[in-house]
Design a protein around this motif. Structure first.
Motif, PDB file in Angstrom:
ATOM      1  N   ARG A 236      19.888  -3.667  -5.328  1.00  4.52           N
ATOM      2  CA  ARG A 236      18.820  -2.608  -5.116  1.00  4.52           C
ATOM      3  C   ARG A 236      17.030  -2.275  -5.058  1.00  4.52           C
ATOM      4  O   ARG A 236      16.500  -4.330  -5.178  1.00  4.52           O
ATOM      5  N   LEU A 237      16.890  -1.801  -3.642  1.00  7.90           N
ATOM      6  CA  LEU A 237      15.569  -1.579  -3.457  1.00  7.90           C
ATOM      7  C   LEU A 237      14.001  -0.763  -3.687  1.00  7.90           C
ATOM      8  O   LEU A 237      14.559   0.339  -4.177  1.00  7.90           O
ATOM      9  N   ASP A 238      13.330  -0.982  -4.510  1.00  6.56           N
ATOM     10  CA  ASP A 238      12.451  -0.617  -4.762  1.00  6.56           C
ATOM     11  C   ASP A 238      10.879  -0.859  -4.393  1.00  6.56           C
ATOM     12  O   ASP A 238      10.457  -2.025  -4.066  1.00  6.56           O
ATOM     13  N   PHE A 239       9.841   0.370  -4.815  1.00 13.17           N
ATOM     14  CA  PHE A 239       8.716  -0.253  -3.696  1.00 13.17           C
ATOM     15  C   PHE A 239       7.415   0.108  -4.255  1.00 13.17           C
ATOM     16  O   PHE A 239       7.405   1.215  -5.762  1.00 13.17           O
ATOM     17  N   MET A 240       6.030  -1.152  -4.506  1.00 12.28           N
ATOM     18  CA  MET A 240       5.113  -0.395  -5.419  1.00 12.28           C
ATOM     19  C   MET A 240       4.435  -0.426  -4.313  1.00 12.28           C
ATOM     20  O   MET A 240       3.636  -1.215  -3.192  1.00 12.28           O
ATOM     21  N   SER A 241       3.003   0.595  -4.567  1.00 16.21           N
ATOM     22  CA  SER A 241       1.649   0.043  -3.726  1.00 16.21           C
ATOM     23  C   SER A 241       1.110  -0.105  -4.913  1.00 16.21           C
ATOM     24  O   SER A 241       0.616   0.855  -5.846  1.00 16.21           O
ATOM     25  N   VAL A 242      -0.336  -0.879  -4.408  1.00 18.24           N
ATOM     26  CA  VAL A 242      -1.817  -1.859  -5.079  1.00 18.24           C
ATOM     27  C   VAL A 242      -2.533  -1.261  -4.379  1.00 18.24           C
ATOM     28  O   VAL A 242      -2.659  -2.200  -2.727  1.00 18.24           O
ATOM     29  N   SER A 243      -3.370  -1.048  -4.551  1.00 20.54           N
ATOM     30  CA  SER A 243      -5.107  -1.549  -4.135  1.00 20.54           C
ATOM     31  C   SER A 243      -5.979  -2.465  -5.212  1.00 20.54           C
ATOM     32  O   SER A 243      -5.822  -2.296  -6.465  1.00 20.54           O
ATOM     33  N   SER A 244      -6.803  -3.227  -4.510  1.00 20.21           N
ATOM     34  CA  SER A 244      -7.196  -3.993  -5.403  1.00 20.21           C
ATOM     35  C   SER A 244      -8.365  -4.056  -5.620  1.00 20.21           C
ATOM     36  O   SER A 244      -9.283  -2.826  -4.288  1.00 20.21           O
ATOM     37  N   TYR A 245      -9.441  -3.360  -6.591  1.00 15.69           N
ATOM     38  CA  TYR A 245     -10.654  -2.959  -6.675  1.00 15.69           C
ATOM     39  C   TYR A 245     -11.919  -3.344  -6.124  1.00 15.69           C
ATOM     40  O   TYR A 245     -11.665  -4.997  -5.326  1.00 15.69           O
ATOM     41  N   GLY A 246     -13.171  -3.497  -5.871  1.00 11.25           N
ATOM     42  CA  GLY A 246     -13.966  -4.570  -5.964  1.00 11.25           C
ATOM     43  C   GLY A 246     -13.973  -4.663  -3.851  1.00 11.25           C
ATOM     44  O   GLY A 246     -13.294  -3.945  -2.758  1.00 11.25           O
TER      45      GLY A 246
ATOM     46  N   CYS B 129       9.319  -4.428  -3.591  1.00 14.38           N
ATOM     47  CA  CYS B 129       8.319  -4.760  -2.440  1.00 14.38           C
ATOM     48  C   CYS B 129       7.406  -4.417  -2.560  1.00 14.38           C
ATOM     49  O   CYS B 129       7.051  -3.298  -3.003  1.00 14.38           O
ATOM     50  N   VAL B 130       6.365  -5.569  -2.024  1.00 19.42           N
ATOM     51  CA  VAL B 130       4.522  -5.081  -2.714  1.00 19.42           C
ATOM     52  C   VAL B 130       4.063  -4.879  -1.644  1.00 19.42           C
ATOM     53  O   VAL B 130       4.164  -4.750  -0.366  1.00 19.42           O
ATOM     54  N   LEU B 131       4.024  -3.085  -1.222  1.00 20.78           N
ATOM     55  CA  LEU B 131       3.369  -2.497   0.255  1.00 20.78           C
ATOM     56  C   LEU B 131       2.323  -2.901   0.639  1.00 20.78           C
ATOM     57  O   LEU B 131       1.565  -2.815  -0.513  1.00 20.78           O
ATOM     58  N   LYS B 132       1.794  -2.512   1.862  1.00 20.50           N
ATOM     59  CA  LYS B 132       2.660  -2.417   2.982  1.00 20.50           C
ATOM     60  C   LYS B 132       3.007  -3.762   3.581  1.00 20.50           C
ATOM     61  O   LYS B 132       4.425  -4.128   3.588  1.00 20.50           O
TER      62      LYS B 132
ATOM     63  N   LYS C 107      -5.373  -1.630  -9.012  1.00 17.05           N
ATOM     64  CA  LYS C 107      -4.804   0.320  -9.112  1.00 17.05           C
ATOM     65  C   LYS C 107      -3.709   0.314  -8.543  1.00 17.05           C
ATOM     66  O   LYS C 107      -3.158   0.184  -7.459  1.00 17.05           O
ATOM     67  N   ILE C 108      -2.875   1.084  -9.260  1.00 14.87           N
ATOM     68  CA  ILE C 108      -0.954   1.520  -8.696  1.00 14.87           C
ATOM     69  C   ILE C 108      -1.374   2.454  -8.196  1.00 14.87           C
ATOM     70  O   ILE C 108      -1.850   3.977  -8.395  1.00 14.87           O
ATOM     71  N   ILE C 109      -1.271   2.350  -6.687  1.00 11.56           N
ATOM     72  CA  ILE C 109      -1.487   3.694  -5.535  1.00 11.56           C
ATOM     73  C   ILE C 109       0.145   4.295  -5.078  1.00 11.56           C
ATOM     74  O   ILE C 109       0.023   5.492  -5.509  1.00 11.56           O
ATOM     75  N   LYS C 110       1.070   3.650  -5.259  1.00 11.60           N
ATOM     76  CA  LYS C 110       2.611   4.371  -6.251  1.00 11.60           C
ATOM     77  C   LYS C 110       3.336   3.698  -6.966  1.00 11.60           C
ATOM     78  O   LYS C 110       3.497   2.280  -6.421  1.00 11.60           O
ATOM     79  N   ASP C 111       3.974   3.827  -7.613  1.00 11.72           N
ATOM     80  CA  ASP C 111       5.219   2.949  -8.557  1.00 11.72           C
ATOM     81  C   ASP C 111       6.197   3.408  -8.484  1.00 11.72           C
ATOM     82  O   ASP C 111       7.015   3.782  -7.537  1.00 11.72           O
ATOM     83  N   LEU C 112       6.496   2.027  -8.925  1.00 11.43           N
ATOM     84  CA  LEU C 112       8.266   2.041  -8.963  1.00 11.43           C
ATOM     85  C   LEU C 112       8.820   3.514  -9.193  1.00 11.43           C
ATOM     86  O   LEU C 112       9.154   4.045  -9.683  1.00 11.43           O
ATOM     87  N   ASP C 113      10.252   3.583  -8.462  1.00 10.58           N
ATOM     88  CA  ASP C 113      10.894   5.006  -8.722  1.00 10.58           C
ATOM     89  C   ASP C 113      11.868   5.174  -9.996  1.00 10.58           C
ATOM     90  O   ASP C 113      12.679   5.864 -10.648  1.00 10.58           O
TER      91      ASP C 113
END
Ligand code: IMP
Ligand code: MG
Length: 175
Positions: A59-69, A38-41, A79-85
């Motif tokens: 299985r569920l895993d989560f990733m949080s990214v934000s784009s620059y600019g 899942c790409v948060l949020k 930019k990876i804010i939270k990577d997969l577990d």
């Protein structure tokens, strides 16, 4: 300025369509293990509802990214804010997104994840705005193709608000 939200896709239409897409995924991955990413949020509501319809070893895993600019337009550098577990090496992976717009975020994310050696990697999105595409990403499962309008609800936000709406809406600004 006052805002009004018009319904674009109802809660019933969303759940009916998720069931159809889940059926296809169940067939395509029959007897296999699948990691949903899942790409948060934004993707969270969709992933939960989709996952409940899958009868696979999930299985569920989560990733949080934000784009620059700039805020309204993604630059494609993420930019990876939270990577997969967990590791995805040798695994079947399905990325679950809320919406594919320019495709820049996803193209970058795919690049990062492919380097980790998954067995397969596919994309599933609730919404697709193909007219806005800048990067040529192949989306394997699309629930709804929509025109170029800013939408919110069911995970999607406007300035972090409205994610909790059970439907997809379009914002109308009133004087
Ligand atoms: P892309 O890199 O342009 O494909 O950007 C995708 C991301 O931008 C999505 O995952 C959303 O978080 C956000 N986004 C794009 N269009 C909309 C929209 O209409 N409403 C809310 N968020 C959007
Ligand atoms: Mg997103």
């Amino acid at each position: 300025m006052k805002e009004k939200i018009n319904v674009m896709i109802t809660e019933e239409e969303i759940s009916k369509r998720i069931l159809e897409v889940a059926d296809r995924i169940n067939k395509d991955y029959e007897g296999r293990e699948l990691i949903l990413i899942c790409v948060l949020k934004g993707g969270v509501m969709f992933m939960c509802d989709l996952a409940k319809r899958l009868n696979l070893d999930v299985r569920l895993d989560f990733m949080s990214v934000s784009s620059y600019g700039a805020e309204t337009k993604s630059s494609g550098v993420v930019k990876i804010i939270k990577d997969l577990d967990n590791s995805i090496e040798g695994r079947d992976v399905l990325i679950v997104e809320d919406i594919i717009d320019s495709g820049n975020t996803l193209a970058y994310l795919l690049d990062i994840l492919e380097k980790r050696g998954p067995k397969s990697i596919k994309l599933c999105t609730l919404l697709d705005k193909p007219s806005r595409r800048e990067k040529d990403v192949v989306v394997d499962y699309v629930c709804f193709e929509i025109e170029d309008k800013f939408v919110l609800g069911y995970g999607l936000d406007y300035d972090q608000r409205y994610r909790n709406l059970p439907y997809i809406g379009v914002m109308e600004f009133l004087e």
